[in-house]
Design a protein around this motif. Structure first.
Motif, PDB file in Angstrom:
ATOM      1  N   GLY A   1     -30.838-103.325  57.960  1.00  0.00           N
ATOM      2  CA  GLY A   1     -31.653-104.522  57.992  1.00  0.00           C
ATOM      3  C   GLY A   1     -30.824-105.771  57.754  1.00  0.00           C
ATOM      4  O   GLY A   1     -29.630-105.811  58.046  1.00  0.00           O
ATOM      5  N   SER A   2     -31.459-106.777  57.196  1.00  0.00           N
ATOM      6  CA  SER A   2     -30.825-108.091  57.004  1.00  0.00           C
ATOM      7  C   SER A   2     -29.928-108.079  55.774  1.00  0.00           C
ATOM      8  O   SER A   2     -30.244-108.659  54.734  1.00  0.00           O
ATOM      9  CB  SER A   2     -31.904-109.168  56.873  1.00  0.00           C
ATOM     10  OG  SER A   2     -32.744-109.179  58.004  1.00  0.00           O
ATOM     11  N   ILE A   3     -28.779-107.427  55.928  1.00  0.00           N
ATOM     12  CA  ILE A   3     -27.849-107.254  54.810  1.00  0.00           C
ATOM     13  C   ILE A   3     -26.532-107.919  55.140  1.00  0.00           C
ATOM     14  O   ILE A   3     -25.959-107.686  56.207  1.00  0.00           O
ATOM     15  CB  ILE A   3     -27.595-105.757  54.535  1.00  0.00           C
ATOM     16  CG1 ILE A   3     -28.883-105.057  54.120  1.00  0.00           C
ATOM     17  CG2 ILE A   3     -26.532-105.607  53.449  1.00  0.00           C
ATOM     18  CD1 ILE A   3     -28.739-103.549  54.031  1.00  0.00           C
ATOM     19  N   PHE A   4     -26.045-108.759  54.210  1.00  0.00           N
ATOM     20  CA  PHE A   4     -24.697-109.281  54.332  1.00  0.00           C
ATOM     21  C   PHE A   4     -23.722-108.405  53.557  1.00  0.00           C
ATOM     22  O   PHE A   4     -22.669-108.044  54.055  1.00  0.00           O
ATOM     23  CB  PHE A   4     -24.628-110.726  53.824  1.00  0.00           C
ATOM     24  CG  PHE A   4     -23.240-111.279  53.765  1.00  0.00           C
ATOM     25  CD1 PHE A   4     -22.643-111.570  52.554  1.00  0.00           C
ATOM     26  CD2 PHE A   4     -22.513-111.480  54.931  1.00  0.00           C
ATOM     27  CE1 PHE A   4     -21.352-112.077  52.504  1.00  0.00           C
ATOM     28  CE2 PHE A   4     -21.223-111.981  54.890  1.00  0.00           C
ATOM     29  CZ  PHE A   4     -20.649-112.281  53.676  1.00  0.00           C
TER      30      PHE A   4
ATOM     31  N   TYR B   1     -28.493-106.158  47.101  1.00  0.00           N
ATOM     32  CA  TYR B   1     -27.793-106.701  48.248  1.00  0.00           C
ATOM     33  C   TYR B   1     -27.919-108.212  48.324  1.00  0.00           C
ATOM     34  O   TYR B   1     -28.731-108.822  47.621  1.00  0.00           O
ATOM     35  CB  TYR B   1     -28.341-106.055  49.523  1.00  0.00           C
ATOM     36  CG  TYR B   1     -29.774-106.436  49.827  1.00  0.00           C
ATOM     37  CD1 TYR B   1     -30.839-105.762  49.234  1.00  0.00           C
ATOM     38  CD2 TYR B   1     -30.082-107.478  50.704  1.00  0.00           C
ATOM     39  CE1 TYR B   1     -32.149-106.108  49.498  1.00  0.00           C
ATOM     40  CE2 TYR B   1     -31.386-107.828  50.972  1.00  0.00           C
ATOM     41  CZ  TYR B   1     -32.416-107.135  50.369  1.00  0.00           C
ATOM     42  OH  TYR B   1     -33.721-107.477  50.634  1.00  0.00           O
ATOM     43  N   GLN B   2     -27.096-108.782  49.177  1.00  0.00           N
ATOM     44  CA  GLN B   2     -27.151-110.218  49.473  1.00  0.00           C
ATOM     45  C   GLN B   2     -27.370-110.422  50.964  1.00  0.00           C
ATOM     46  O   GLN B   2     -26.932-109.609  51.785  1.00  0.00           O
ATOM     47  CB  GLN B   2     -25.846-110.903  49.054  1.00  0.00           C
ATOM     48  CG  GLN B   2     -25.672-111.068  47.558  1.00  0.00           C
ATOM     49  CD  GLN B   2     -24.361-111.724  47.210  1.00  0.00           C
ATOM     50  OE1 GLN B   2     -23.334-111.061  47.157  1.00  0.00           O
ATOM     51  NE2 GLN B   2     -24.400-113.026  46.969  1.00  0.00           N
ATOM     52  N   ARG B   3     -28.028-111.531  51.288  1.00  0.00           N
ATOM     53  CA  ARG B   3     -28.210-111.932  52.680  1.00  0.00           C
ATOM     54  C   ARG B   3     -27.164-112.979  53.022  1.00  0.00           C
ATOM     55  O   ARG B   3     -26.699-113.718  52.161  1.00  0.00           O
ATOM     56  CB  ARG B   3     -29.626-112.474  52.895  1.00  0.00           C
ATOM     57  CG  ARG B   3     -30.700-111.433  52.639  1.00  0.00           C
ATOM     58  CD  ARG B   3     -32.088-112.048  52.641  1.00  0.00           C
ATOM     59  NE  ARG B   3     -33.111-111.021  52.402  1.00  0.00           N
ATOM     60  CZ  ARG B   3     -34.318-111.296  51.934  1.00  0.00           C
ATOM     61  NH1 ARG B   3     -34.665-112.531  51.669  1.00  0.00           N
ATOM     62  NH2 ARG B   3     -35.181-110.317  51.767  1.00  0.00           N
TER      63      ARG B   3
ATOM     64  N   LEU C   1     -26.651-116.866  47.838  1.00  0.00           N
ATOM     65  CA  LEU C   1     -26.054-116.338  46.622  1.00  0.00           C
ATOM     66  C   LEU C   1     -26.994-115.359  45.909  1.00  0.00           C
ATOM     67  O   LEU C   1     -26.538-114.513  45.146  1.00  0.00           O
ATOM     68  CB  LEU C   1     -25.695-117.480  45.660  1.00  0.00           C
ATOM     69  CG  LEU C   1     -24.566-118.407  46.111  1.00  0.00           C
ATOM     70  CD1 LEU C   1     -24.398-119.537  45.104  1.00  0.00           C
ATOM     71  CD2 LEU C   1     -23.261-117.635  46.275  1.00  0.00           C
ATOM     72  N   ALA C   2     -28.273-115.491  46.151  1.00  0.00           N
ATOM     73  CA  ALA C   2     -29.248-114.639  45.467  1.00  0.00           C
ATOM     74  C   ALA C   2     -29.031-113.174  45.823  1.00  0.00           C
ATOM     75  O   ALA C   2     -28.598-112.854  46.938  1.00  0.00           O
ATOM     76  CB  ALA C   2     -30.659-115.065  45.841  1.00  0.00           C
ATOM     77  N   GLN C   3     -29.330-112.311  44.871  1.00  0.00           N
ATOM     78  CA  GLN C   3     -29.263-110.874  45.107  1.00  0.00           C
ATOM     79  C   GLN C   3     -30.681-110.302  45.082  1.00  0.00           C
ATOM     80  O   GLN C   3     -31.529-110.757  44.327  1.00  0.00           O
ATOM     81  CB  GLN C   3     -28.394-110.184  44.044  1.00  0.00           C
ATOM     82  CG  GLN C   3     -26.960-110.672  44.050  1.00  0.00           C
ATOM     83  CD  GLN C   3     -26.053-109.813  43.198  1.00  0.00           C
ATOM     84  OE1 GLN C   3     -25.991-108.593  43.364  1.00  0.00           O
ATOM     85  NE2 GLN C   3     -25.338-110.453  42.284  1.00  0.00           N
ATOM     86  N   TYR C   4     -30.892-109.318  45.897  1.00  0.00           N
ATOM     87  CA  TYR C   4     -32.203-108.714  46.042  1.00  0.00           C
ATOM     88  C   TYR C   4     -32.101-107.212  45.800  1.00  0.00           C
ATOM     89  O   TYR C   4     -31.052-106.604  46.039  1.00  0.00           O
ATOM     90  CB  TYR C   4     -32.758-108.957  47.449  1.00  0.00           C
ATOM     91  CG  TYR C   4     -32.885-110.410  47.813  1.00  0.00           C
ATOM     92  CD1 TYR C   4     -31.822-111.100  48.392  1.00  0.00           C
ATOM     93  CD2 TYR C   4     -34.073-111.109  47.578  1.00  0.00           C
ATOM     94  CE1 TYR C   4     -31.926-112.435  48.719  1.00  0.00           C
ATOM     95  CE2 TYR C   4     -34.193-112.446  47.919  1.00  0.00           C
ATOM     96  CZ  TYR C   4     -33.113-113.111  48.479  1.00  0.00           C
ATOM     97  OH  TYR C   4     -33.223-114.439  48.803  1.00  0.00           O
TER      98      TYR C   4
END
Length: 121
Positions: A26-29, A99-101, A105-108
């Motif tokens: 998915g939307s993962i950096f 993870y981060q997008r 900077l936020a982590q989820y």
């Protein structure tokens, strides 16, 4: 949207082994931490093992020496090799990722749907 898909659970006799796998997509950096938690009936969800991108690992005392966590960072995969399984290891095992997008900077946190591991005595 991030999805974690687990596989590898099942029924095994005490003393046996199982290997769990989890793939993040998915939307993962970047995925900074991947790991496994478990929840037995009537109990709270508890940490089993985690691993960071640089290879730092953390294990619950109850699984040290029996379980091994590993990652394929390039593919956002995490594995849990479980040896010398005991009936008290019976639980639903959940894959976890922090993870981060891209550009943030936020982590989820993300969780898989869980896979059942049953160890018979």
């Amino acid at each position: 949207q991030v999805q974690l898909v687990e596989s590898g659970g099942g029924l095994v006799q005490a003393g046996g082994s199982l290997r769990l796998s989890c793939a993040a997509s998915g939307s993962i950096f970047s995925v900074n931490v991947m790991g496994w938690y478990r929840q037995a009936p009537g109990k709270q969800r508890e940490l089993v093992a985690t691993a960071t991108t640089v290879g730092t690992t953390n294990y619950a005392d109850s699984v040290k020496g029996r379980f091994t966590i590993s990652r394929d960072n390039a593919k956002n995969l995490v594995y849990l090799q479980m040896n010398s399984l005991k009936p008290e290891d019976t639980a639903v095992y959940y894959c976890y990722a922090r993870y981060q997008r891209r550009g943030q900077l936020a982590q989820y946190d993300a969780w898989g749907q869980g896979t059942q591991v049953t160890v018979s005595s």
